[in-house]
Design an enzyme around this catalytic site. Structure first.
Site, PDB file in Angstrom:
ATOM      1  CB  CYS A  99      -0.991  -0.040   1.039  1.00 12.96           C
ATOM      2  SG  CYS A  99      -2.310   1.093   1.026  1.00 12.96           S
ATOM      3  CG  HIS A 117      -3.968  -3.546   3.350  1.00 17.70           C
ATOM      4  ND1 HIS A 117      -2.637  -3.172   3.908  1.00 17.70           N
ATOM      5  CD2 HIS A 117      -4.292  -2.585   2.683  1.00 17.70           C
ATOM      6  CE1 HIS A 117      -2.485  -1.906   3.856  1.00 17.70           C
ATOM      7  NE2 HIS A 117      -3.500  -1.576   3.209  1.00 17.70           N
TER       8      HIS A 117
END
Length: 492
Positions: free
Chosen positions: A331, A434
């Site tokens: 991310c 994630h």
């Protein structure tokens, strides 16, 4: 609707763990049960099937209850940004960036309305709610505007458990002090005290328990032993207290502990691997020569990038990668590995363009619109054809640069090319996904790349996903806590 409230004398008393355990205990007894936390301040978030954000701990508690996580289980989520402000998320959607004073002045009524609506919605689906408080219910400066402790308990007329962490010391003073600071109508809801994280002989504690019960008129309904478990943490401060229980391992992986680190629950599956040690490393420390370096998610990518550059950690990671070391960015960490991060609207501070680490050929633009969604993709690396699931939460759009870049030098990690890249040598990896390590076969395939570099035998890749291990952990917690906790006064 029946409800049980769980509050603590302090932060880190064990409320989240005990709430999860009670959810599992009552679910196993046949109740249709759900967790609830009116307001949570955390950087570990989960994305629901409908694309809403909620606290990751409440998602774990929902799984403990055997139900799908809903944003109504955590209608208010505050995600700190490190500059005395937080992103405010109400019922799964971001509504703005606030400081504490503005939040209490401008959003209190809106927040309480969201809590009431969520409780009404949950009441139509569940038999009982297990409600978790935040911090302490007796913070005098905050009580008037407290949305998540005794205001919820009073609204639901919920019998309340008061949890105290005896491992930190001062447990009896914490209990008595907390009760003294509660209003009479709040104190009458406290039906039992739970002494958590106890080490030693119960008989040595009995005189204190007897005194406490006589002094307060409230029974001690549980003495929970110290359970050495890797329960998902809510707060990055928990990382400072983690100690490895492994005497020796074969792989050492360093996670850079960014000031605004988020979703570090991504690494719980790695910590569950018997052959792996995870070390959370301050940007101010020496990088050394671990088997891999991970740059995790962050709530504010640019400020954390600038800190890495200021401390010299950015250069250390670049040199490490140039020497053949394995680097993975997730991310915000993925964005940091790129060439440029642009913030034309000043969303993360001062508007401008910032040089990344230049280890992947991507350029990122920070935008006001957040992407939050679950994903199911198929892997190209480190093994073709593996199903991989997870979720995205980010406020940046990244595109791969093709000009001046060898088209064979970098390859998409997944069948969706926008979700991640890996270099030709498979030493620099980056992804927006994630929960990637929750996927057991993918995790083992990635670890086997590291093991090959060390001349170690490969691990089997036909393993279950981490959710099965998490489920076993929740069963264990429920079993152990049920042995030491009397819920009878709360269910009659």
């Amino acid at each position: 609707m029946k409800a049980i409230m769980v509050v603590g004398t302090t932060s880190h008393a064990g409320k989240s763990l005990i709430t999860a355990a009670i959810c599992r205990i009552l679910s196993q007894r046949g109740w249709r049960v759900a967790p609830f936390k009116g307001q949570n301040m955390a950087l570990n978030a989960y994305v629901t099937v409908n694309g809403g954000e909620m606290g990751y701990a409440q998602a774990v508690q929902a799984w403990a209850a055997g139900v799908i996580p809903w944003v109504e289980m955590n209608p208010i989520l505050l995600k700190p940004q490190g500059d005395m402000t937080s992103q405010l998320i109400i019922k799964g959607k971001p509504v703005g960036r606030v400081n504490a004073q503005d939040y209490y002045e401008q959003y209190f009524e809106l927040g309480w309305r969201a809590i009431e609506e969520s409780l009404q919605h949950l009441a139509t689906e569940f038999d009982v709610l297990i409600c978790e408080g935040a911090g302490s219910p007796a913070e005098i400066n905050l009580k008037l505007r407290d949305l998540t402790n005794m205001r919820v308990a009073k609204h639901l007329n919920a019998p309340t458990l008061l949890v105290v962490d005896i491992d930190r010391g001062g447990a009896f003073a914490h209990v008595v002090g907390t009760l003294e600071l509660l209003e009479p109508e709040e104190r009458t809801l406290i039906r039992g005290v739970v002494i958590n994280k106890f080490r030693g002989q119960r008989s040595l504690l009995e005189p204190g328990i007897k005194w406490l019960e006589e002094r307060t008129g409230i029974p001690v309904v549980g003495v929970i032993p110290y359970l050495d478990t890797m329960f998902p943490a809510e707060d990055s401060l928990d990382l400072l207290e983690r100690k490895s229980y492994k005497s020796s391992t074969e792989l050492n992986i360093s996670v850079i502990r960014l000031p605004r680190i988020s979703n570090f629950t991504d690494f719980d599956p790695l910590e569950s691997e018997p052959t792996v040690t995870i070390k959370y490393l301050s940007p101010k420390h020496e990088l050394g020569r671990p088997d891999a370096v991970i740059i995790p998610g962050t709530k504010a990518t640019i400020p954390d990038l600038l800190l890495l550059q200021k401390t010299g950690m950015a250069e250390a990671i670049q040199n490490y990668a140039a020497a053949g070391g394995t680097v993975l960015g997730i991310c915000g960490g993925f964005q940091i590995l790129g060439q440029i991060i642009a913030d034309p609207e000043g969303i993360e501070g001062q508007a401008g363009r910032y040089q990344g680490l230049g280890l992947l050929p991507i350029k990122t633009v920070i935008t006001g619109q957040k992407i939050a969604r679950q994903r199911q993709v198929t892997s190209n690396y480190p093994q073709m054809g593996l199903p991989v699931s997870g979720f995205e939460i980010h406020q940046g759009r990244s595109r791969t640069e093709t000009q001046g870049v060898d088209p064979q030098a970098y390859h998409p990690l997944f069948d969706d090319a926008n979700l991640g890249l890996v270099d030709r040598c498979q030493s620099v990896w980056g992804t927006y996904l994630h929960g990637i390590f929750d996927n057991g076969p993918w995790r083992r395939a990635w670890l086997n790349r590291l093991r090959q570099q060390r001349g170690l035998k490969s691990l089997p890749t036909g393993v279950a996903n981490y959710r099965d291990q998490r489920d076993n952990l929740l069963d264990y917690l429920a079993r152990e806590i049920e042995r030491h906790l009397d819920l009878t006064p709360f269910l009659s």
